[in-house]
Design an enzyme around this catalytic site. Sequence first.
Site, PDB file in Angstrom:
ATOM      1  N   LYS A   1       0.863  -1.205   0.000  1.00 34.32           N
ATOM      2  CA  LYS A   1       0.000   0.000   0.000  1.00 34.32           C
ATOM      3  C   LYS A   1       0.883   1.233   0.000  1.00 34.32           C
ATOM      4  O   LYS A   1       2.049   1.188   0.426  1.00 34.32           O
ATOM      5  CB  LYS A   1      -0.936   0.014   1.205  1.00 34.32           C
ATOM      6  CG  LYS A   1      -0.271   0.030   2.607  1.00 34.32           C
ATOM      7  CD  LYS A   1       0.178   1.361   3.118  1.00 34.32           C
ATOM      8  CE  LYS A   1       0.784   1.307   4.526  1.00 34.32           C
ATOM      9  NZ  LYS A   1       1.592   2.495   4.863  1.00 34.32           N
TER      10      LYS A   1
ATOM     11  N   ASP B   1      -2.491  -1.475  10.683  1.00 36.30           N
ATOM     12  CA  ASP B   1      -2.620  -1.327   9.226  1.00 36.30           C
ATOM     13  C   ASP B   1      -3.292  -2.522   8.553  1.00 36.30           C
ATOM     14  O   ASP B   1      -3.537  -2.495   7.351  1.00 36.30           O
ATOM     15  CB  ASP B   1      -1.233  -1.167   8.581  1.00 36.30           C
ATOM     16  CG  ASP B   1      -0.676   0.230   8.731  1.00 36.30           C
ATOM     17  OD1 ASP B   1      -1.384   1.104   9.261  1.00 36.30           O
ATOM     18  OD2 ASP B   1       0.481   0.441   8.309  1.00 36.30           O
TER      19      ASP B   1
HETATM   20  O1  C5P Z   1      -0.318  -1.296  15.490  1.00 33.36           O
HETATM   21  P1  C5P Z   1       1.102  -1.594  15.126  1.00 33.36           P
HETATM   22  O2  C5P Z   1       1.668  -2.764  15.882  1.00 33.36           O
HETATM   23  O3  C5P Z   1       1.312  -1.712  13.674  1.00 33.36           O
HETATM   24  O4  C5P Z   1       1.952  -0.325  15.583  1.00 33.36           O
HETATM   25  C1  C5P Z   1       3.339  -0.348  15.751  1.00 33.36           C
HETATM   26  C2  C5P Z   1       3.771   0.885  16.519  1.00 33.36           C
HETATM   27  O5  C5P Z   1       3.588   2.048  15.728  1.00 33.36           O
HETATM   28  C3  C5P Z   1       2.958   1.154  17.777  1.00 33.36           C
HETATM   29  O6  C5P Z   1       3.521   0.521  18.895  1.00 33.36           O
HETATM   30  C4  C5P Z   1       3.029   2.651  17.927  1.00 33.36           C
HETATM   31  O7  C5P Z   1       4.247   3.038  18.519  1.00 33.36           O
HETATM   32  C5  C5P Z   1       3.090   3.143  16.493  1.00 33.36           C
HETATM   33  N1  C5P Z   1       1.789   3.565  15.970  1.00 33.36           N
HETATM   34  C6  C5P Z   1       1.244   4.766  16.404  1.00 33.36           C
HETATM   35  N2  C5P Z   1       0.037   5.189  15.887  1.00 33.36           N
HETATM   36  C7  C5P Z   1      -0.589   4.453  14.958  1.00 33.36           C
HETATM   37  C8  C5P Z   1      -0.055   3.235  14.496  1.00 33.36           C
HETATM   38  C9  C5P Z   1       1.152   2.823  15.025  1.00 33.36           C
HETATM   39  O8  C5P Z   1       1.818   5.458  17.255  1.00 33.36           O
HETATM   40  N3  C5P Z   1      -1.747   4.911  14.457  1.00 33.36           N
END
Ligand code: C5P
Length: 279
Positions: free
Chosen positions: A13, A137
């Site tokens: 993406k 995501d």
């Molecule tokens: O949700 P995911 O595991 O993909 O997110 C990884 C890291 O990215 C989270 O621990 C956070 O630090 C950051 N993140 C964020 N805001 C988002 C998505 C991710 O701060 N909307």
Amino acid sequence: MDNQRLTLCSPAKINLFLQVVRRRPDGYHDLASLFQTISLVDRLTVALSDTDSLTCEDPEIPTDRSNLILKAADLFRQKTGIKTSFCFHLGKKIPIQAGLGGGSSNAATALFAMNELLGKPATIEQLMHWSAEIGSDIPFFFSQGSAYCTGRGEHVRGLPPLPRKELSLIKPDKGLSTAQVFPQVDLTSLPPRDPERALQDFAKGEGTPFNDLEPAAFAAMPELVALKQKLVDAGCINPLMTGTGSALFCEGEIPASLPGQKYTIHFINRSDEEWYQDS
Ligand code: C5P
């Protein structure tokens, strides 16, 4: 496909725009972002098996339980109560640490494939909802490829396909991790945005891409500033980082002399019933 094995495309993406709305008490960031699947794809083969396994030719890809594909298998069993195990093989083409969502796409594709192989015990809406537990995501990939995502990214408003566009993409040799970039965002320095207006512009094929994560990523990886400038100097239009980087996309041809992996891409969308197809 036979009844036991399925090979599916798992698309990357890009974020055509990404607004950081606020930092939340739980450490995440609320976003308002237009996500679009593109023609750069991995290939994931999934088969029923006695034990879970994951293989990938690329030695840089972890194949242990930290891989989102195996997390997706655990999640699928936990939510459906089905005990089956799965054998996965990943043909990796999407660069990692690029902001292209490759790992998230692989997890979504694994969930779709496991569900198909077992006769669809879950709906797409359930898979989308469940998948937010293992990555912000992932739910997007259960849209049809063009979606406006808010919250952590897990609230997905599916959109009609956007006007087709050819773009170029470059992934510098160095990558960036999501966790490296988000904490560095300075919310006080971000310009005011109107994401609904931006959505309307992109629907007409007229939007200008933006990404509020660029300053934070550029501070973590200053060579991106120079790369963006080189793209502008080469006549590329609107070069922009996707997600948390380090890949940049733009209109126009990227000079072969710039170091990094270069791709020509276009938008792809899936039909209601099928997963993403090669195009
Ligand atoms: O949700 P995911 O595991 O993909 O997110 C990884 C890291 O990215 C989270 O621990 C956070 O630090 C950051 N993140 C964020 N805001 C988002 C998505 C991710 O701060 N909307």
